[in-house]
Design a protein around this motif. Structure first.
Motif, PDB file in Angstrom:
ATOM      1  N   ASN A 569      51.040   8.704-138.026  1.00  0.00           N
ATOM      2  CA  ASN A 569      51.422   9.985-138.544  1.00  0.00           C
ATOM      3  C   ASN A 569      51.993  11.304-137.581  1.00  0.00           C
ATOM      4  OD1 ASN A 569      51.075  10.145-141.691  1.00  0.00           O
ATOM      5  ND2 ASN A 569      49.021   9.749-140.797  1.00  0.00           N
ATOM      6  N   SER A 570      51.599  12.181-137.567  1.00  0.00           N
ATOM      7  CA  SER A 570      52.805  13.191-136.276  1.00  0.00           C
ATOM      8  C   SER A 570      51.510  14.018-136.315  1.00  0.00           C
ATOM      9  CB  SER A 570      53.470  13.717-136.991  1.00  0.00           C
ATOM     10  OG  SER A 570      54.538  12.343-137.360  1.00  0.00           O
ATOM     11  N   LEU A 571      50.617  14.050-136.501  1.00  0.00           N
ATOM     12  CA  LEU A 571      49.112  14.858-135.900  1.00  0.00           C
ATOM     13  C   LEU A 571      49.283  14.940-134.275  1.00  0.00           C
ATOM     14  CD1 LEU A 571      46.390  13.499-138.674  1.00  0.00           C
ATOM     15  CD2 LEU A 571      48.146  14.617-138.812  1.00  0.00           C
ATOM     16  N   SER A 572      48.461  16.268-133.973  1.00  0.00           N
ATOM     17  CA  SER A 572      48.731  16.356-132.300  1.00  0.00           C
ATOM     18  C   SER A 572      47.749  17.115-132.894  1.00  0.00           C
ATOM     19  CB  SER A 572      49.937  17.122-132.656  1.00  0.00           C
ATOM     20  OG  SER A 572      50.086  18.729-133.901  1.00  0.00           O
ATOM     21  N   GLY A 573      47.408  18.575-131.391  1.00  0.00           N
ATOM     22  CA  GLY A 573      46.582  19.161-130.744  1.00  0.00           C
ATOM     23  C   GLY A 573      45.646  17.533-130.276  1.00  0.00           C
ATOM     24  N   ASN A 574      44.371  18.988-130.190  1.00  0.00           N
ATOM     25  CA  ASN A 574      43.103  17.920-129.594  1.00  0.00           C
ATOM     26  C   ASN A 574      42.018  17.614-130.722  1.00  0.00           C
ATOM     27  OD1 ASN A 574      43.113  18.776-127.132  1.00  0.00           O
ATOM     28  ND2 ASN A 574      42.614  21.376-127.093  1.00  0.00           N
ATOM     29  N   ILE A 575      41.356  16.485-130.201  1.00  0.00           N
ATOM     30  CA  ILE A 575      40.710  15.213-131.248  1.00  0.00           C
ATOM     31  C   ILE A 575      39.465  16.620-131.256  1.00  0.00           C
ATOM     32  CG2 ILE A 575      38.599  13.578-131.941  1.00  0.00           C
ATOM     33  CD1 ILE A 575      41.012  12.512-130.283  1.00  0.00           C
ATOM     34  N   PRO A 576      38.738  17.192-132.398  1.00  0.00           N
ATOM     35  CA  PRO A 576      37.871  18.577-131.984  1.00  0.00           C
ATOM     36  C   PRO A 576      36.259  17.475-131.783  1.00  0.00           C
ATOM     37  CG  PRO A 576      38.140  17.658-134.618  1.00  0.00           C
ATOM     38  CD  PRO A 576      39.380  16.926-134.041  1.00  0.00           C
ATOM     39  N   VAL A 577      35.994  19.016-131.350  1.00  0.00           N
ATOM     40  CA  VAL A 577      34.408  18.395-130.957  1.00  0.00           C
ATOM     41  C   VAL A 577      33.674  17.244-131.812  1.00  0.00           C
ATOM     42  CG1 VAL A 577      34.708  19.097-127.894  1.00  0.00           C
ATOM     43  CG2 VAL A 577      33.960  20.831-130.649  1.00  0.00           C
ATOM     44  N   GLU A 578      33.566  18.741-132.804  1.00  0.00           N
ATOM     45  CA  GLU A 578      33.150  18.506-134.675  1.00  0.00           C
ATOM     46  C   GLU A 578      33.051  17.186-134.882  1.00  0.00           C
ATOM     47  OE1 GLU A 578      34.337  22.978-133.590  1.00  0.00           O
ATOM     48  OE2 GLU A 578      35.376  20.671-133.855  1.00  0.00           O
ATOM     49  N   ILE A 579      33.970  16.373-134.039  1.00  0.00           N
ATOM     50  CA  ILE A 579      34.015  15.210-134.680  1.00  0.00           C
ATOM     51  C   ILE A 579      32.810  14.060-134.911  1.00  0.00           C
ATOM     52  CG2 ILE A 579      34.695  13.973-132.578  1.00  0.00           C
ATOM     53  CD1 ILE A 579      36.332  12.805-134.952  1.00  0.00           C
ATOM     54  N   GLY A 580      32.049  14.588-133.894  1.00  0.00           N
ATOM     55  CA  GLY A 580      30.504  14.139-134.107  1.00  0.00           C
ATOM     56  C   GLY A 580      29.760  14.929-134.374  1.00  0.00           C
ATOM     57  N   GLN A 581      29.965  15.514-135.693  1.00  0.00           N
ATOM     58  CA  GLN A 581      29.386  15.309-137.032  1.00  0.00           C
ATOM     59  C   GLN A 581      29.503  14.344-138.036  1.00  0.00           C
ATOM     60  OE1 GLN A 581      29.586  19.226-138.970  1.00  0.00           O
ATOM     61  NE2 GLN A 581      30.416  19.949-136.442  1.00  0.00           N
ATOM     62  N   PHE A 582      30.196  13.396-137.693  1.00  0.00           N
ATOM     63  CA  PHE A 582      30.614  12.396-139.008  1.00  0.00           C
ATOM     64  C   PHE A 582      29.113  11.007-137.894  1.00  0.00           C
ATOM     65  CE2 PHE A 582      35.069  13.221-139.426  1.00  0.00           C
ATOM     66  CZ  PHE A 582      35.032  13.943-140.565  1.00  0.00           C
ATOM     67  N   LYS A 583      28.157  11.913-138.846  1.00  0.00           N
ATOM     68  CA  LYS A 583      27.242  10.478-138.015  1.00  0.00           C
ATOM     69  C   LYS A 583      26.821   8.878-138.886  1.00  0.00           C
ATOM     70  CE  LYS A 583      24.748  14.005-135.835  1.00  0.00           C
ATOM     71  NZ  LYS A 583      24.699  13.497-134.637  1.00  0.00           N
ATOM     72  N   LEU A 584      27.765   9.187-140.630  1.00  0.00           N
ATOM     73  CA  LEU A 584      27.765   8.072-141.604  1.00  0.00           C
ATOM     74  C   LEU A 584      29.020   7.202-141.224  1.00  0.00           C
ATOM     75  CD1 LEU A 584      25.758   9.737-144.393  1.00  0.00           C
ATOM     76  CD2 LEU A 584      25.271   8.488-142.589  1.00  0.00           C
ATOM     77  N   ILE A 585      30.218   7.506-140.356  1.00  0.00           N
ATOM     78  CA  ILE A 585      30.819   6.689-140.500  1.00  0.00           C
ATOM     79  C   ILE A 585      31.096   5.715-139.491  1.00  0.00           C
ATOM     80  CG2 ILE A 585      31.565   8.339-138.237  1.00  0.00           C
ATOM     81  CD1 ILE A 585      34.863   7.970-139.932  1.00  0.00           C
ATOM     82  N   HIS A 586      31.303   4.752-140.213  1.00  0.00           N
ATOM     83  CA  HIS A 586      31.649   3.205-139.365  1.00  0.00           C
ATOM     84  C   HIS A 586      32.842   2.847-139.221  1.00  0.00           C
ATOM     85  CE1 HIS A 586      28.145   1.594-142.016  1.00  0.00           C
ATOM     86  NE2 HIS A 586      28.218   2.005-141.609  1.00  0.00           N
ATOM     87  N   ILE A 587      34.277   3.616-139.772  1.00  0.00           N
ATOM     88  CA  ILE A 587      35.278   3.236-139.304  1.00  0.00           C
ATOM     89  C   ILE A 587      36.696   4.709-138.955  1.00  0.00           C
ATOM     90  CG2 ILE A 587      37.752   2.203-140.094  1.00  0.00           C
ATOM     91  CD1 ILE A 587      36.033  -0.019-140.834  1.00  0.00           C
ATOM     92  N   LEU A 588      36.991   4.832-137.410  1.00  0.00           N
ATOM     93  CA  LEU A 588      37.907   6.260-137.458  1.00  0.00           C
ATOM     94  C   LEU A 588      39.470   5.600-136.265  1.00  0.00           C
ATOM     95  CD1 LEU A 588      38.110   9.337-137.058  1.00  0.00           C
ATOM     96  CD2 LEU A 588      37.095   9.236-134.890  1.00  0.00           C
ATOM     97  N   ASP A 589      39.820   5.561-137.345  1.00  0.00           N
ATOM     98  CA  ASP A 589      41.415   5.146-136.502  1.00  0.00           C
ATOM     99  C   ASP A 589      42.247   6.500-136.806  1.00  0.00           C
ATOM    100  OD1 ASP A 589      44.342   4.237-136.441  1.00  0.00           O
ATOM    101  OD2 ASP A 589      43.494   2.259-137.719  1.00  0.00           O
ATOM    102  N   LEU A 590      42.449   6.857-135.462  1.00  0.00           N
ATOM    103  CA  LEU A 590      43.488   7.949-135.685  1.00  0.00           C
ATOM    104  C   LEU A 590      44.480   7.620-134.124  1.00  0.00           C
ATOM    105  CD1 LEU A 590      41.030  11.062-134.230  1.00  0.00           C
ATOM    106  CD2 LEU A 590      41.601   9.938-136.483  1.00  0.00           C
ATOM    107  N   SER A 591      45.083   6.265-134.610  1.00  0.00           N
ATOM    108  CA  SER A 591      45.615   5.580-133.565  1.00  0.00           C
ATOM    109  C   SER A 591      47.648   6.309-134.029  1.00  0.00           C
ATOM    110  CB  SER A 591      46.106   3.995-133.193  1.00  0.00           C
ATOM    111  OG  SER A 591      45.980   3.884-134.268  1.00  0.00           O
ATOM    112  N   GLY A 592      48.415   6.163-133.097  1.00  0.00           N
ATOM    113  CA  GLY A 592      49.666   6.392-133.008  1.00  0.00           C
ATOM    114  C   GLY A 592      49.802   7.196-133.336  1.00  0.00           C
ATOM    115  N   ASN A 593      49.455   8.806-133.197  1.00  0.00           N
ATOM    116  CA  ASN A 593      49.437  10.351-133.614  1.00  0.00           C
ATOM    117  C   ASN A 593      50.033  10.555-132.576  1.00  0.00           C
ATOM    118  OD1 ASN A 593      49.568  10.807-136.306  1.00  0.00           O
ATOM    119  ND2 ASN A 593      47.510   9.544-136.015  1.00  0.00           N
ATOM    120  N   SER A 594      49.085  12.288-132.002  1.00  0.00           N
ATOM    121  CA  SER A 594      50.329  12.652-130.360  1.00  0.00           C
ATOM    122  C   SER A 594      49.142  13.928-130.299  1.00  0.00           C
ATOM    123  CB  SER A 594      51.476  13.756-130.901  1.00  0.00           C
ATOM    124  OG  SER A 594      52.830  12.958-131.764  1.00  0.00           O
TER     125      SER A 594
END
Length: 884
Positions: A569-594
């Motif tokens: 996509n064309s998402l931008s900015g910083n990856i938020p530090v709150e992302i550490g709350q995704f305790k149960l997630i198995h797959i995280l794909d943020l590729s191909g952005n800015s």
């Protein structure tokens, strides 16, 4: 007094007796009669000696050392005090079957099923019994070939050797004497060679059930089954059988079920199949059959299941198929069928529940007559050449819960949604790759869809924005809007959908920052998926490779990995530090952005993460070394960013290739063959005082000693880590007293915890299948999640028996109703448990995913399951998922 009169009546039948309290002579007569009826008896001395010998070789029998053996648990005798029945199923028995059984010469029924007996059968085991009628040795660990010189006794009617480890071939001579055989089940073993198709020619003309499934039988199916005049069930699925079906199989007129999937059978399905008038189930999926469906198939009026998917069948569907009015399941997907579906009259199939015609070459409009099959629960017409619009007639299907029409050429998405909202029970809508270039409906509300759990419009090239009406779908768990042309930002209200755990918005034109509101999704942060999706069963599998005939497919929502796909996509900015709350997630794909800035160290808190893709962004800084703590990570990529510094070493980072880091000139490390230069250098001040030779010698000697000590300590620590032994417990077939199993070996055997080896993912970790060096299979559970909960799970598994001796044996922890803990490993935060691998999966799998699994559970088997599960109530919370 009641017992006295009842017994007296039994001994003297219809004689009426009145007891006179003042008549001593009558009392004496009564006492003598009672003694004659209840004279003490004892079982045959030879039988008692044989049973006593058995207790020496089999543990947990719990028989007394003396007394009448006819009163022992599981033993029944006849009127001559000879042992005739030995029923010891589900007793947690361990040990070997010895020749002592052969001395029980009057034994007619033997049931040792659902225990842990191992080793081969003794020579002459079967032939030593002349009166044996029923033998059930299923669900044990018996191994080796059937005794070569052994033969079945003539009186035998039922033989069940299923779910063991038997191998070798089955000789015709083994079956020859069994003239009265009714049922022969050797499924789920490792038998090889040819299937004994001549079993009915002269050996067992009365046989009714034959099950050879899940073995290694190979070669063609020979002639001979046509002689089985009473054969009702023939199962030989999931072997390596090849060639065409023998013509004489269509002469077995009593056949009600033919189950031959997962082989390499080929050729056409013979027209003579119409002779099988009693046929209810025809399961030939996952083979290489060619040609068309026989034109006369409509004569099979009793046919309930026609499962021909994943073959090479072609031509149009015969009109006579619509005369199979008992049909409940029709699965023809992944073939080469052609023709216009709307030309067929489905209205006669009023009992039809599932219709899967996907992945063929049907054309024309949707068949209106199909919508008159009022019992329909699931429809899949995906990947065909259908066109037109979804018609209003579909709302008459009140039971419809699953609809997949993806990869066709349907039009009018707005009209489709307005119609489908009238199907009140719909839980799955998959309409991907349709409505090309249309606009996403932007109405404020679509009333209906109150039960919708899966919604997929991927690959439609839809324009517009993510619609607001989605916020009303409070039961939505899976949302796929990938490969469209959606613009705007990701709406914050997505984070308020209480059950959403799978979100795919990849390959769109979305803008803005990573919405922090998404981090509030309860199913990715605090509430396990199993709480909501555990009982969510799908009528047809989704996200399955079309040409895959195995059971590795998603039949249940709880099996889908919790995931967020926002790539390309064309998402931008910083990856938020709150992302550490995704305790149960198995797959995280943020590729191909800015995305820019650094990789948050808090990602290391996502301890369940299996795939992390941050490639193709503008990230800078170093790769956090804390990511080494992601022990489940099997895919990792930070390629094409602006990262610098050394690549972390150790843990899962030792398994990733150089492609995970390419496009980052500032990264260094052995994997890139780019050494990391030490930037620290020391210079001595010009005016510094020179040290005396003695001082320099002492300092040098001191540093030398410290260096040697450091090297030795490092080597010793590495040796202890790589040679940390698994603490063995339990089944000697998996671990013996000479076991030298290190964590390094476990990593190798489980292929570094590769996703391909995952058996299940639930509770507090992922379970991987590992084949040990001795050929046995183990289940390796790698604990994850919150450290407190993980530690509690570990202690419960390892220390539970010591704390609960009243339930399980203190020293061995072998509670017969628990899967055996074979070993465990501890190092820093890593906790690994090793269990016996239950090859047949869970009760949930058998009921809802295994082909024809539920029908194999007869009443007696269901009763045993309930009885066995009841013991588990003392130990854990039960569900069909943890009953193996």
């Amino acid at each position: 007094m009641l017992l006295l009169f009842t017994t007296l009546s039994h001994c003297r039948r219809h004689q009426t007796t009145t007891i006179n309290n003042h008549s001593l002579s009558l009392v004496v007569i009564v006492i003598l009669l009672l003694l004659s009826c209840y004279a003490s008896t004892a079982c045959n001395e030879m039988d008692q000696a044989s049973l006593a010998s058995l207790s020496l070789n089999i543990s947990n029998l719990n028989w007394p050392s003396s007394g009448d053996c006819c009163s022992w648990e599981g033993v029944q005798c006849d009127g001559n005090d000879r042992v005739t029945h030995l029923w010891l199923a589900t007793r947690g028995l361990r040990g070997f079957i010895t020749s002592s059984f052969s001395n029980l010469s009057k034994l007619s029924q033997l049931n040792l099923s659902h225990n842990c007996l191992s080793g081969p059968l003794p020579d002459g085991f079967f032939s030593s019994f002349t009166t044996l009628q029923i033998v059930d040795l299923s669900f044990n660990c018996l191994s080796g070939p059937l005794p070569f010189s052994d033969t079945l006794p003539i009186a035998l009617q039922i033989l069940d050797l299923s779910s063991n480890r038997f191998n070798g071939s089955i000789q015709s001579s083994f079956l020859w004497p069994a003239m009265n055989l009714r049922s022969f089940n050797v499924s789920n073993n490792s038998f090889t060679g040819r299937i004994p198709s001549s079993i009915c020619s002269s050996d067992s003309p009365s046989v009714m059930i034959l099950d050879f499934s899940y073995n290694g039988f190979q070669g063609p199916v020979g002639q001979g089954f046509g002689a089985c005049e009473k054969l009702e069930v023939l199962r030989a699925g999931f072997n390596f059988l090849s060639g065409p079906l023998p013509d004489d199989i269509y002469s077995a007129g009593a056949l009600q079920e033919i189950f031959l999937p997962g082989n390499k059978l080929n050729g056409p399905i013979g027209e003579s199949i119409i002779n099988l008038a009693n046929l209810r189930i025809l399961a030939l999926f996952g083979n290489e059959f060619i040609g068309s469906i026989p034109n006369g198939i409509g004569k099979l009026s009793n046919l309930e299941q026609l499962l021909l998917h994943i073959n090479n069948l072609n031509d149009t569907l015969p009109q006579s198929l619509m005369n199979c009015t008992s049909l409940k399941a029709l699965n023809l997907r992944v073939n080469n069928f052609v023709g216009e579906l709307s030309a067929l009259d489905f209205s006669k199939l009023q009992q039809l529940i599932t219709a899967d015609l996907g992945n063929n070459y049907f054309h024309g409009s949707l068949p209106t007559s199909l919508f008159s099959c009022k019992a329909l629960n699931a429809i899949r017409l995906a990947t065909n050449r259908l066109e037109g619009e979804i018609l209003p007639d579909i709302v008459t299907l009140k039971s419809l819960s699953f609809l997949s029409l993806s990869n066709n050429s349907l039009t009018n998405i707005t009209g489709a949604l307005r119609i489908l909202r009238g199907c009140k029970n719909l839980s799955t809508i998959i309409l991907s790759k349709n409505f090309y270039g249309e606009a996403m409906p932007d109405v404020e509300s679509f009333e209906g869809f109150q039960n919708l759990q899966i919604l997929a419009f991927g690959g439609c090239q839809l324009t517009g924005q993510i619609p607001n009406w989605l916020m009303e779908l409070t039961k939505l768990e899976v949302l796929d809007f990938s490969f469209n042309k959606l613009t705007g930002s990701i709406p914050s209200w997505l984070g308020r959908l209480p059950n959403l755990f799978y979100l795919d918005l990849s390959v769109n034109f979305l803008l803005g920052d990573f919405p922090k509101e998404l981090i509030g999704l309860p199913k990715l942060t605090s509430q396990p998926i199993a709480e909501s999706a555990y009982h969510s069963y799908l009528a047809l599998p989704v996200f399955v490779k079309p040409n895959d005939a195995t059971n590795l497919q998603y039949n249940r929502l709880a099996h889908l990995p919790p995931a967020i796909y926002l790539g390309n996509n064309s998402l931008s900015g910083n990856i938020p530090v709150e992302i550490g709350q995704f305790k149960l997630i198995h797959i995280l794909d943020l590729s191909g952005n800015s995305f820019s800035g650094t990789i948050p160290d808090q990602i290391s808190m996502l301890t369940n993460l299996e795939k992390l893709d941050l490639s193709g962004n503008n990230l800078s800084g170093k790769i956090p070394t804390s990511l080494k703590n992601l022990h489940f990570l099997s895919y990792f990529s930070v390629a094409n960013n602006n990262l610098q510094g050394p690549i972390p070493a150790g843990g899962q980072f030792n398994t990733f290739s150089s492609s995970s880091y390419e496009g980052n000139p500032g990264l260094c490390g052995p994997i890139l063959q780019r050494p990391c230069l030490d930037s620290s250098s020391t210079t001595r001040p010009l005016g510094s005082r020179r040290r005396s030779p003695n001082t320099k010698l002492i300092v040098g000697l001191l540093f030398g000693i410290l260096f040697i000590i450091g090297v030795i300590s490092t080597v010793l620590a590495l040796w202890m880590l790589t040679n940390r032994r698994i603490v063995p417990r339990g089944d000697p077939d998996i671990f013996d007293s000479e076991t030298d199993l290190t964590i390094a070996k476990i990593l190798k055997l489980a292929d570094n915890f590769n996703q391909a080896n995952i058996i299940s993912c639930r509770g507090f970790g992922v379970v991987y299948k590992a084949t040990l060096e001795n050929g046995t299979t183990a289940a390796v559970k790698k604990l994850s999640g919150h450290i407190g909960l993980k530690e509690a799970e570990f202690k419960a598994a390892v220390l539970y028996p010591q704390q609960n001796a009243r339930i399980c044996t203190l020293s061995t922890a072998q509670c017969k109703n628990l899967v055996t803990l074979q070993g465990y490993f501890v190092h820093n935060g890593l906790r690994v448990l090793i269990y016996s691998c239950m090859e047949n999966g869970s009760l949930d799998y058998t009921l809802h995913e295994k082909a024809n699994g539920a029908s194999q559970l007869d009443w007696s088997t269901q009763l045993k399951i309930v009885q066995g599960a009841s013991y588990g109530l003392l130990i854990c919370t039960l569900s069909v998922n943890n009953i193996l």
